[in-house]
Design a protein around this motif. Sequence first.
Motif, short mmCIF file in Angstrom:
data_model
loop_
_atom_site.label_atom_id
_atom_site.label_comp_id
_atom_site.label_asym_id
_atom_site.label_seq_id
_atom_site.Cartn_x
_atom_site.Cartn_y
_atom_site.Cartn_z
N LEU A 299 3.75 -1.23 3.91
CA LEU A 299 3.10 0.08 3.99
C LEU A 299 4.10 1.15 3.58
CD1 LEU A 299 1.15 -0.30 7.36
CD2 LEU A 299 0.47 -1.00 5.04
N GLY A 300 3.99 1.60 2.36
CA GLY A 300 4.89 2.60 1.83
C GLY A 300 4.26 3.98 1.82
N MET A 301 5.02 4.95 1.31
CA MET A 301 4.56 6.34 1.29
C MET A 301 4.64 6.91 -0.11
SD MET A 301 6.22 7.98 4.78
CE MET A 301 7.95 7.71 4.35
N VAL A 302 3.67 7.76 -0.45
CA VAL A 302 3.74 8.59 -1.65
C VAL A 302 4.31 9.93 -1.23
CG1 VAL A 302 2.47 9.70 -3.52
CG2 VAL A 302 1.74 7.45 -2.68
N LEU A 303 5.48 10.27 -1.79
CA LEU A 303 6.17 11.51 -1.46
C LEU A 303 6.52 12.23 -2.77
CD1 LEU A 303 8.68 10.24 1.27
CD2 LEU A 303 6.43 11.28 1.64
N GLY A 304 6.14 13.48 -2.88
CA GLY A 304 6.36 14.22 -4.10
C GLY A 304 7.81 14.63 -4.30
N ALA A 305 8.32 14.46 -5.53
CA ALA A 305 9.69 14.87 -5.84
C ALA A 305 9.86 16.38 -5.77
CB ALA A 305 10.06 14.38 -7.24
N THR A 306 8.75 17.11 -5.80
CA THR A 306 8.80 18.57 -5.69
C THR A 306 8.89 19.05 -4.24
OG1 THR A 306 6.39 18.64 -5.70
CG2 THR A 306 7.51 18.90 -7.82
N LEU B 259 9.06 3.83 -1.29
CA LEU B 259 8.50 5.14 -1.62
C LEU B 259 8.02 5.16 -3.07
CD1 LEU B 259 11.44 7.26 -0.16
CD2 LEU B 259 9.37 6.53 1.05
N LEU B 260 6.86 5.72 -3.29
CA LEU B 260 6.40 6.04 -4.63
C LEU B 260 6.53 7.54 -4.79
CD1 LEU B 260 5.11 5.32 -7.34
CD2 LEU B 260 2.86 5.50 -6.24
N ILE B 261 7.39 7.97 -5.72
CA ILE B 261 7.76 9.37 -5.83
C ILE B 261 7.34 9.92 -7.19
CG2 ILE B 261 9.65 11.03 -5.73
CD1 ILE B 261 11.19 9.09 -3.99
N VAL C 143 0.87 -1.17 0.00
CA VAL C 143 0.00 0.00 0.00
C VAL C 143 0.91 1.23 0.00
CG1 VAL C 143 -1.64 1.33 1.37
CG2 VAL C 143 -1.87 -1.16 1.21
N PHE C 144 0.69 2.14 -0.92
CA PHE C 144 1.40 3.41 -0.92
C PHE C 144 0.42 4.50 -0.50
CE2 PHE C 144 4.14 0.88 -3.67
CZ PHE C 144 5.39 1.19 -3.14
N VAL C 145 0.66 5.03 0.68
CA VAL C 145 -0.27 5.97 1.30
C VAL C 145 0.16 7.40 1.00
CG1 VAL C 145 -1.19 6.77 3.51
CG2 VAL C 145 -0.84 4.33 3.10
N LEU C 146 -0.78 8.23 0.57
CA LEU C 146 -0.49 9.64 0.32
C LEU C 146 0.01 10.27 1.61
CD1 LEU C 146 -3.62 10.73 -1.78
CD2 LEU C 146 -1.48 9.70 -2.58
N THR C 147 1.26 10.72 1.58
CA THR C 147 1.89 11.27 2.78
C THR C 147 2.31 12.71 2.59
OG1 THR C 147 2.67 9.03 3.33
CG2 THR C 147 3.68 10.86 4.52
N LEU C 148 2.91 13.02 1.45
CA LEU C 148 3.18 14.42 1.08
C LEU C 148 3.22 14.47 -0.43
CD1 LEU C 148 3.71 17.31 1.86
CD2 LEU C 148 6.14 16.79 2.03
N THR C 149 2.15 14.95 -1.04
CA THR C 149 1.99 14.88 -2.48
C THR C 149 2.75 16.01 -3.18
OG1 THR C 149 -0.12 16.04 -2.23
CG2 THR C 149 -0.18 13.63 -2.38
#
Length: 283
Positions: free
Chosen positions: A188-195, A212-214, A144-150
């Motif tokens: 349990l992973g995180m979605v983290l924005g490259a920006t 991480l899904l970036i 699961v990749f959870v929206l953490t900081l988009t």
Amino acid sequence: MTFTDKLTRAVQSSGSVLCAGLDPDPDRIPKPLRDQIPDEGRLIFEFCRRVIEAVKPHVCAFKPNLAFFEALGAPGWNALEQVIDSIPSNRVVIADAKRGDIGNTAGKYREAFFDRLGADAITLNPLMGMDTIQPFTHYPDKAVFVLTLTSNEGAADFFKQRIEGGSSLSQYIAGELSRYQVQSAAHLGMVLGATQTTNLQPLLKAHPNAHLLIPGVGTQGGSIPDLEKVLENHKGVPIINSSRSILYAGRDNEDWIRYVTDQAVQLKESLHTISSRYAKKAS
């Protein structure tokens, strides 16, 4: 095979942490292909199939964005099933659904994306609470990749807001995911924005083993050198996504697929420092 096993093998076999996002917009698909295939369901499948075939040596994962398929109704869902069947079994499939609900509804989302589609991972929105994630946590071969900081500017509206104790909401989510990981069979992973690289260090510290899904590299302008620095000591594997900059690199050229391939190769090369670090860990 656990999700981590599959991901690390995919990184090692491709030599890449690059993920190709599949966002098939019929209006942006190269005109030569549109002229050949007027039916939108068949069109988006064939477009994605050709992209998958072209870039599969250069990526560790594919991320179908559900909105682009669901917008076409039943033909879009049929195309999605065919697209996922076209992805090689040694590559990770991430269903970019961004769902977030509780109880039986969350369970039905799990059935749709894990059981029916056979995705390896899903993106979830945690803002209704951690119980929205619970139905997805029982499967060691899933993530699961959870929206953490988009990556979007609107991340400041909620994710960057300070809560009780002074930490940001993003930091709180990261900490909760780390705590829940102890009892979760799924990763349990995180979605983290490259920006958002200037804001990532506290989140990586709170959940140091997270994959991480970036998103945000490419069209959105995320900095790869900045990512190299912030990920230098992170234990989890980053999956760095690019969608539009790969998919539509060929515009309306007759040989559009060559441009798609070239763009994937260029991005893979630009990510070499990061990829080589995690390919070594995989071995």
